[in-house]
Write a protein that holds these residues in place. Sequence first.
Motif, mmCIF file in Angstrom:
data_model
loop_
_atom_site.group_PDB
_atom_site.id
_atom_site.type_symbol
_atom_site.label_atom_id
_atom_site.label_comp_id
_atom_site.label_asym_id
_atom_site.label_seq_id
_atom_site.Cartn_x
_atom_site.Cartn_y
_atom_site.Cartn_z
ATOM 1 N N UNK A 16 0.823 -1.203 0.000
ATOM 2 C CA UNK A 16 0.000 0.000 0.000
ATOM 3 C C UNK A 16 0.860 1.257 0.000
ATOM 4 N N UNK A 17 2.140 1.090 0.327
ATOM 5 C CA UNK A 17 3.046 2.229 0.428
ATOM 6 C C UNK A 17 3.992 2.356 -0.756
ATOM 7 N N UNK A 18 4.365 1.227 -1.356
ATOM 8 C CA UNK A 18 5.305 1.269 -2.478
ATOM 9 C C UNK A 18 5.168 0.025 -3.326
ATOM 10 N N UNK A 19 5.646 0.097 -4.568
ATOM 11 C CA UNK A 19 5.569 -1.075 -5.450
ATOM 12 C C UNK A 19 6.403 -2.238 -4.914
ATOM 13 N N UNK A 20 5.986 -3.439 -5.248
ATOM 14 C CA UNK A 20 6.668 -4.648 -4.789
ATOM 15 C C UNK A 20 8.158 -4.639 -5.156
ATOM 16 N N UNK A 21 8.473 -4.191 -6.358
ATOM 17 C CA UNK A 21 9.869 -4.175 -6.799
ATOM 18 C C UNK A 21 10.738 -3.242 -5.964
ATOM 19 N N UNK A 22 10.127 -2.281 -5.280
ATOM 20 C CA UNK A 22 10.866 -1.317 -4.458
ATOM 21 C C UNK A 22 10.933 -1.714 -2.982
ATOM 22 N N UNK A 23 10.152 -2.713 -2.584
ATOM 23 C CA UNK A 23 10.182 -3.163 -1.190
ATOM 24 C C UNK A 23 11.459 -3.955 -0.975
ATOM 25 N N UNK A 24 12.204 -3.569 0.039
ATOM 26 C CA UNK A 24 13.482 -4.222 0.331
ATOM 27 C C UNK A 24 13.363 -5.099 1.579
ATOM 28 N N UNK A 25 14.355 -5.925 1.755
ATOM 29 C CA UNK A 25 14.424 -6.727 2.992
ATOM 30 C C UNK A 25 14.476 -5.773 4.181
ATOM 31 N N UNK A 26 15.203 -4.674 4.038
ATOM 32 C CA UNK A 26 15.271 -3.668 5.101
ATOM 33 C C UNK A 26 13.905 -3.120 5.466
ATOM 34 N N UNK A 27 13.063 -2.880 4.462
ATOM 35 C CA UNK A 27 11.691 -2.414 4.724
ATOM 36 C C UNK A 27 10.924 -3.444 5.546
ATOM 37 N N UNK A 28 11.078 -4.709 5.177
ATOM 38 C CA UNK A 28 10.387 -5.784 5.899
ATOM 39 C C UNK A 28 10.879 -5.881 7.340
ATOM 40 N N UNK A 29 12.185 -5.727 7.524
ATOM 41 C CA UNK A 29 12.767 -5.811 8.873
ATOM 42 C C UNK A 29 12.284 -4.663 9.743
ATOM 43 N N UNK A 30 12.248 -3.478 9.154
ATOM 44 C CA UNK A 30 11.773 -2.310 9.899
ATOM 45 C C UNK A 30 10.312 -2.471 10.280
ATOM 46 N N UNK A 31 9.509 -2.963 9.345
ATOM 47 C CA UNK A 31 8.075 -3.121 9.589
ATOM 48 C C UNK A 31 7.778 -4.205 10.618
ATOM 49 N N UNK A 32 8.513 -5.305 10.578
ATOM 50 C CA UNK A 32 8.248 -6.425 11.492
ATOM 51 C C UNK A 32 9.032 -6.329 12.791
ATOM 52 N N UNK A 33 10.065 -5.483 12.809
ATOM 53 C CA UNK A 33 10.975 -5.364 13.949
ATOM 54 C C UNK A 33 11.692 -6.681 14.232
ATOM 55 N N UNK A 34 11.950 -7.425 13.156
ATOM 56 C CA UNK A 34 12.697 -8.674 13.253
ATOM 57 C C UNK A 34 14.073 -8.474 12.618
ATOM 58 N N UNK A 35 14.968 -9.393 12.894
ATOM 59 C CA UNK A 35 16.346 -9.240 12.416
ATOM 60 C C UNK A 35 16.526 -9.805 11.009
ATOM 61 N N UNK A 36 17.578 -9.362 10.355
ATOM 62 C CA UNK A 36 17.950 -9.863 9.033
ATOM 63 C C UNK A 36 18.199 -11.372 9.105
#
Length: 167
Positions: A16-36
Amino acid sequence: MNIKKAFSNSLLSLLYKKPLSKITIGDLLEDTELSRQTFYNHFLDKNDLIAYVYDTVIVNRFNEEMSIDFKSALTQTLNSVKKYEAFIEQACLIDGQNSLKEHMLNHCIEFDLKWHEYCIGKPLSKELKFAILYHTNASHCMVLQWILDGVNYPRPKGHGLVTAQSY
């Protein structure tokens, strides 16, 4: 906590915030508050997460036993594709190693071969296996085109479009 589900939900909400191709692992980590490391303990890469979403959200009924109600499972899958249209369309535009397009084809081949063997009740002949593979590859191409054309269901001439809910 289901870690895979947390990353899956995060990926879908970030769409809802950005295209799938622009979503990074870093974005997922920040959103979930989980580690790499937690991410890589569960997934090879972002494409592996995309395949997980496809398997568990889009085609989950086709991962059940062969005794599924095929029509019901197909209808549910078509409705899921429509519901998650942005995800599936964007995911099908991503090429490369373990892309969703490749995963979808492999999933369909595996399912179709098992389904036909289950229905026939014995191992498939070489000729029947070839026919199933031919049909599966053709169906896969058709489904990809349908997804990339906006997930619209054609109706007979003069009737407009049909939605997934119509089936």
